[in-house]
Design a protein around this motif. Structure first.
Motif, short mmCIF file in Angstrom:
data_model
loop_
_atom_site.label_atom_id
_atom_site.label_comp_id
_atom_site.label_asym_id
_atom_site.label_seq_id
_atom_site.Cartn_x
_atom_site.Cartn_y
_atom_site.Cartn_z
N VAL A 56 0.86 -1.19 0.00
CA VAL A 56 0.00 0.00 0.00
C VAL A 56 0.90 1.24 0.00
N HIS A 57 0.64 2.15 -0.90
CA HIS A 57 1.35 3.44 -0.90
C HIS A 57 0.65 4.32 0.14
N LEU A 58 1.09 4.17 1.39
CA LEU A 58 0.32 4.72 2.50
C LEU A 58 0.46 6.24 2.58
N TYR A 59 -0.69 6.90 2.65
CA TYR A 59 -0.79 8.38 2.70
C TYR A 59 -0.30 9.00 1.38
N GLY A 60 -0.11 8.17 0.35
CA GLY A 60 0.38 8.67 -0.94
C GLY A 60 1.88 8.48 -1.13
N MET A 61 2.57 8.02 -0.06
CA MET A 61 4.03 7.83 -0.17
C MET A 61 4.30 6.52 -0.91
N PRO A 62 5.20 6.53 -1.91
CA PRO A 62 5.45 5.28 -2.65
C PRO A 62 6.04 4.20 -1.74
N ALA A 63 5.44 3.00 -1.78
CA ALA A 63 6.00 1.86 -1.04
C ALA A 63 7.28 1.42 -1.75
N ARG A 64 8.11 0.63 -1.03
CA ARG A 64 9.42 0.25 -1.60
C ARG A 64 9.26 -0.98 -2.50
N LEU A 65 8.69 -0.75 -3.67
CA LEU A 65 8.29 -1.86 -4.53
C LEU A 65 9.47 -2.64 -5.09
N LYS A 66 10.56 -1.96 -5.37
CA LYS A 66 11.72 -2.68 -5.92
C LYS A 66 12.20 -3.73 -4.94
N GLU A 67 12.30 -3.33 -3.66
CA GLU A 67 12.75 -4.30 -2.66
C GLU A 67 11.70 -5.39 -2.45
N LEU A 68 10.43 -4.99 -2.43
CA LEU A 68 9.37 -5.98 -2.22
C LEU A 68 9.29 -6.96 -3.38
N SER A 69 9.67 -6.51 -4.58
CA SER A 69 9.56 -7.39 -5.74
C SER A 69 10.61 -8.51 -5.69
N LYS A 70 11.62 -8.34 -4.82
CA LYS A 70 12.63 -9.41 -4.69
C LYS A 70 12.03 -10.68 -4.10
N THR A 71 10.84 -10.57 -3.50
CA THR A 71 10.15 -11.78 -3.02
C THR A 71 9.75 -12.66 -4.22
N GLY A 72 9.69 -12.06 -5.41
CA GLY A 72 9.29 -12.81 -6.61
C GLY A 72 7.80 -13.11 -6.66
N ILE A 73 7.03 -12.48 -5.79
CA ILE A 73 5.59 -12.76 -5.73
C ILE A 73 4.82 -11.76 -6.60
N THR A 74 3.79 -12.25 -7.26
CA THR A 74 2.93 -11.38 -8.07
C THR A 74 2.44 -10.19 -7.25
N MET A 75 2.60 -8.99 -7.81
CA MET A 75 2.31 -7.79 -7.02
C MET A 75 1.09 -7.04 -7.55
N ILE A 76 0.20 -6.71 -6.62
CA ILE A 76 -0.90 -5.78 -6.93
C ILE A 76 -0.72 -4.57 -6.02
N GLU A 77 -0.50 -3.41 -6.62
CA GLU A 77 -0.31 -2.21 -5.81
C GLU A 77 -1.67 -1.72 -5.31
N ASP A 78 -1.76 -1.44 -4.02
CA ASP A 78 -2.93 -0.71 -3.52
C ASP A 78 -2.55 0.77 -3.59
N ALA A 79 -2.95 1.38 -4.71
CA ALA A 79 -2.61 2.79 -4.96
C ALA A 79 -3.83 3.68 -4.69
N SER A 80 -4.70 3.19 -3.81
CA SER A 80 -5.95 3.92 -3.51
C SER A 80 -5.70 5.35 -3.07
N GLN A 81 -4.52 5.59 -2.46
CA GLN A 81 -4.24 6.93 -1.93
C GLN A 81 -3.16 7.63 -2.75
N ALA A 82 -2.76 7.07 -3.89
CA ALA A 82 -1.49 7.52 -4.50
C ALA A 82 -1.63 8.01 -5.94
N HIS A 83 -2.72 8.70 -6.25
CA HIS A 83 -2.90 9.24 -7.60
C HIS A 83 -1.83 10.29 -7.87
N GLY A 84 -0.91 9.98 -8.78
CA GLY A 84 0.10 10.99 -9.16
C GLY A 84 1.35 10.97 -8.31
N SER A 85 1.49 10.01 -7.40
CA SER A 85 2.74 9.90 -6.62
C SER A 85 3.82 9.27 -7.50
#
Ligand SMILES: Cc1ncc(COP(=O)(O)O)c(C=O)c1O
Length: 356
Positions: free
Chosen positions: A129-158
């Motif tokens: 989740v990009h909490l409060y609009g701040m980008p989550a650390r997706l590059k590091e999280l992607s190292k898990t190799g797991i299919t990713m769905i971003e919860d960008a509910s708060q992050a329009h234009g971040s």
């Protein structure tokens, strides 16, 4: 002082909004019509993604997205321990099991090292989740190799160093709930993806499992953005960058002013759209009351960590002590796309007054 600008926006855009609403009424096209198609295209482009699939809410965007990537009942899905309940609700609604990852004490979002520890063969998706609009650390999280769905509910234009929020995961979910940076006058949501087959599957899942009318190929739901809301959101999308800039300027002023105070701020991992500006302090309740006495509205996002929500009791053996501490300390200050310098300075003076 307003906490956000939901009413102010109508005042600013009244003529244009009234006009497009009238046009939809007269068009006779109310569901999956031209306004939705245009908005899907425009919003996907804004997110640097190839496809947009407009749905009824972000909760349903997440559920549909999880099904589209193949998550099935009983599968595990990693979610952060702090978010709106909807993030984990979307997982549970399709019969899958949310697994709660504790947060980083610095950026308050899913900690990549903890996510890695929790990932198993049963983990079918990860929903940062990009909490409060701040980008989550997706590059590091992607190292898990797991299919990713971003919860960008708060992050329009971040924006992050890996690109715009919504452009990194297999899919991303956005909300157009009225208080969001891009919000309508009701519920609404969107999935974006650059993978055409996923987009097609999401389109079916939002519309009774149909590719064409009255031919249902899979079990799908009815979750569609109305043309009325799409027309409203097209008008507001043109203002989003300007509103986000104003939020960023207000946030920069808050940050500068609070440097000397005994409060902890969210570390900037990228360019937040500052959907919310939060401070954390062990004296949260006192600060809230002090500001309320001075007519400064504040809110708590969020008072209860997800693993402690009653609704998720059956899924929550995890201890998330950082989330527990965080939720007892966090307070959201007023911020919105047309907040005045006067209001920002009043908030700053009052927060300083509390601590000195
Ligand atoms: C992080 C997050 N995820 C999901 C949602 C759910 O959005 P919606 O209300 O559009 O279903 C929200 C909105 O509150 C949210 O903030």
């Amino acid at each position: 002082m307003e906490f956000n600008d939901v009413r102010l926006q109508y005042g600013l855009l009244r003529n244009e909004l009234d006009s497009v609403i009238g046009q939809v009424f007269e068009s006779g096209r109310y569901i999956l019509g031209p306004a939705v198609e245009h908005f899907e295209e425009e919003f996907a482009r804004y997110c640097r993604a190839a496809n947009g699939i407009a749905v009824g809410s972000a909760t349903s965007a997440l559920s549909i997205g999880l099904r589209a990537v193949g998550v099935e009942p009983g599968d595990e899905v990693l979610v952060p321990a702090v978010s709106a309940p909807a993030t984990a609700m979307a997982v549970a609604l399709i019969g899958a099991r949310p697994v709660f990852a504790d947060i980083s004490p610095d950026d308050f979002m899913m900690d990549p090292a903890i996510a890695q520890e929790l990932a198993t063969r049963r983990t079918k998706a990860i929903v940062p989740v990009h909490l409060y609009g701040m980008p989550a650390r997706l590059k590091e999280l992607s190292k898990t190799g797991i299919t990713m769905i971003e919860d960008a509910s708060q992050a329009h234009g971040s924006d992050a160093n890996w690109g715009r929020c919504g452009s990194f995961g297999e899919l991303a979910a956005f909300s157009f709930y009225p208080t969001k940076n891009l919000g309508t006058y009701g519920d609404g949501g969107m999935l974006v993806t650059s993978q055409a087959p996923l987009a097609e599957r999401c389109r079916m899942l939002r519309n009774y499992g149909q590719r064409e009318n009255y031919n249902s190929e899979v079990i799908g739901e009815n979750s569609r953005l109305d043309d009325l809301h799409a027309a409203i959101l097209r008008v507001k999308l043109k203002k989003l960058d300007e509103w986000n800039l104003r939020r960023r300027a207000a946030a920069a002023t808050y940050r500068e002013a609070f440097q000397e105070l005994p409060i902890k701020l969210q570390v900037e991992t990228g360019k937040s759209n500052y959907h919310l500006f939060v401070v954390t302090t062990p004296e949260r309740d006192g600060l809230h009351a002090y500001l309320a006495e001075r007519d400064i509205p504040t809110l708590v996002h969020y008072p209860i960590p997800l693993p402690r929500q009653k609704a998720f009791a059956e899924f929550a053996p995890a201890r998330c002590p950082r989330a527990d501490a965080f939720c007892s300390r966090v307070l959201s200050l007023p911020i919105h796309g047309s907040i005045s310098d006067g209001d920002v300075n009043r908030v700053i003076d009052a927060v300083r007054g509390f601590f000195t």
